[in-house]
Scaffold this motif. Structure first.
Motif, short mmCIF file in Angstrom:
data_model
loop_
_atom_site.label_atom_id
_atom_site.label_comp_id
_atom_site.label_asym_id
_atom_site.label_seq_id
_atom_site.Cartn_x
_atom_site.Cartn_y
_atom_site.Cartn_z
N PHE A 26 0.87 -1.04 0.09
CA PHE A 26 -0.11 0.10 -0.03
C PHE A 26 0.90 1.31 -0.02
O PHE A 26 2.03 1.17 0.45
CB PHE A 26 -0.95 0.01 1.12
CG PHE A 26 -0.15 -0.14 2.62
CD1 PHE A 26 0.14 0.97 3.13
CD2 PHE A 26 0.07 -1.32 3.14
CE1 PHE A 26 0.74 0.82 4.52
CE2 PHE A 26 0.58 -1.58 4.27
CZ PHE A 26 0.95 -0.41 5.20
N GLU A 27 0.27 2.27 -0.63
CA GLU A 27 0.75 3.61 -0.58
C GLU A 27 0.22 4.54 0.60
O GLU A 27 -1.09 4.26 0.81
CB GLU A 27 0.84 4.33 -1.88
CG GLU A 27 0.90 5.82 -1.90
CD GLU A 27 0.26 6.23 -3.20
OE1 GLU A 27 0.09 7.58 -3.33
OE2 GLU A 27 0.09 5.82 -4.19
N VAL A 28 1.07 4.91 1.45
CA VAL A 28 0.74 5.70 2.71
C VAL A 28 0.43 7.30 2.33
O VAL A 28 1.17 7.92 1.62
CB VAL A 28 1.34 5.78 3.93
CG1 VAL A 28 1.32 4.17 4.39
CG2 VAL A 28 2.76 6.10 3.69
N ARG A 29 -0.75 7.76 2.80
CA ARG A 29 -0.95 9.48 2.71
C ARG A 29 -1.58 10.06 4.04
O ARG A 29 -2.48 9.26 4.59
CB ARG A 29 -1.85 9.28 1.68
CG ARG A 29 -2.27 11.04 1.39
CD ARG A 29 -3.03 10.88 0.03
NE ARG A 29 -4.04 11.91 -0.02
CZ ARG A 29 -5.03 12.05 -0.77
NH1 ARG A 29 -5.00 11.17 -1.83
NH2 ARG A 29 -6.31 12.82 -0.75
N ASP A 30 -0.67 10.81 4.66
CA ASP A 30 -1.03 11.37 5.92
C ASP A 30 -2.22 12.31 5.63
O ASP A 30 -2.14 13.42 4.86
CB ASP A 30 0.16 12.25 6.35
CG ASP A 30 -0.24 12.84 7.82
OD1 ASP A 30 -1.14 13.16 7.94
OD2 ASP A 30 0.99 13.26 8.49
N ILE A 31 -3.39 12.11 6.42
CA ILE A 31 -4.55 12.99 6.04
C ILE A 31 -4.61 14.35 6.42
O ILE A 31 -5.03 15.28 5.91
CB ILE A 31 -5.86 12.24 6.69
CG1 ILE A 31 -7.08 12.58 5.89
CG2 ILE A 31 -5.76 12.57 7.90
CD1 ILE A 31 -8.24 11.73 6.37
N LYS A 32 -3.60 14.73 7.53
CA LYS A 32 -3.47 16.15 7.63
C LYS A 32 -2.63 16.57 6.85
O LYS A 32 -2.78 18.23 6.63
CB LYS A 32 -2.85 15.95 9.05
CG LYS A 32 -2.49 17.26 9.85
CD LYS A 32 -3.52 17.64 10.80
CE LYS A 32 -3.12 18.63 11.65
NZ LYS A 32 -4.08 19.74 11.57
#
Length: 114
Positions: A26-32
């Motif tokens: 998976f690719e991670v993405r910080d929602i903030k």
């Protein structure tokens, strides 16, 4: 697979660990740091089959400050999606997005099924 999360969230950490233990890439993405856009939220909402309210972080401070519990029922879907796109802290997390589905929040039994 896209994993949208908030690094300080313990539920997000559990979900990330679950994905790793199950050998998921998976690719991670910080929602903030990178809030979902209106277009993304609209697509995810439609693909998820969930009520739009499930996309709101109802236990978050911002949700409470804005008194959204009382305001959401009076807002259109369009207004709700636009509001969600203004701040990642309004959005329930983690979110997992694949070609076929969108999962919101982490419930291990639900994730095992899907």
């Amino acid at each position: 697979m896209l994993f949208v999360y908030y690094p300080k969230c313990t539920t997000c950490k559990k979900a990330q660990k679950w994905l790793q233990e199950h050998g998921k890439e998976f690719e991670v993405r910080d929602i903030k740091e990178e809030n979902p856009t209106y277009e993304e939220l609209k697509e995810w909402y439609q693909k998820s089959g969930l009520p739009l309210k499930r996309f709101f972080n109802t236990s978050g401070l911002l949700y409470k400050e804005l008194k959204l519990k009382d305001r959401l029922p009076e807002m259109s879907e369009e207004e709700q999606l636009r509001l969600l796109a203004t701040d990642g802290m309004l959005v329930k997390r983690p979110i997992v997005v694949t070609q076929e589905q969108v999962l919101v929040g982490f419930k291990e039994a639900e994730w095992d099924r899907l």
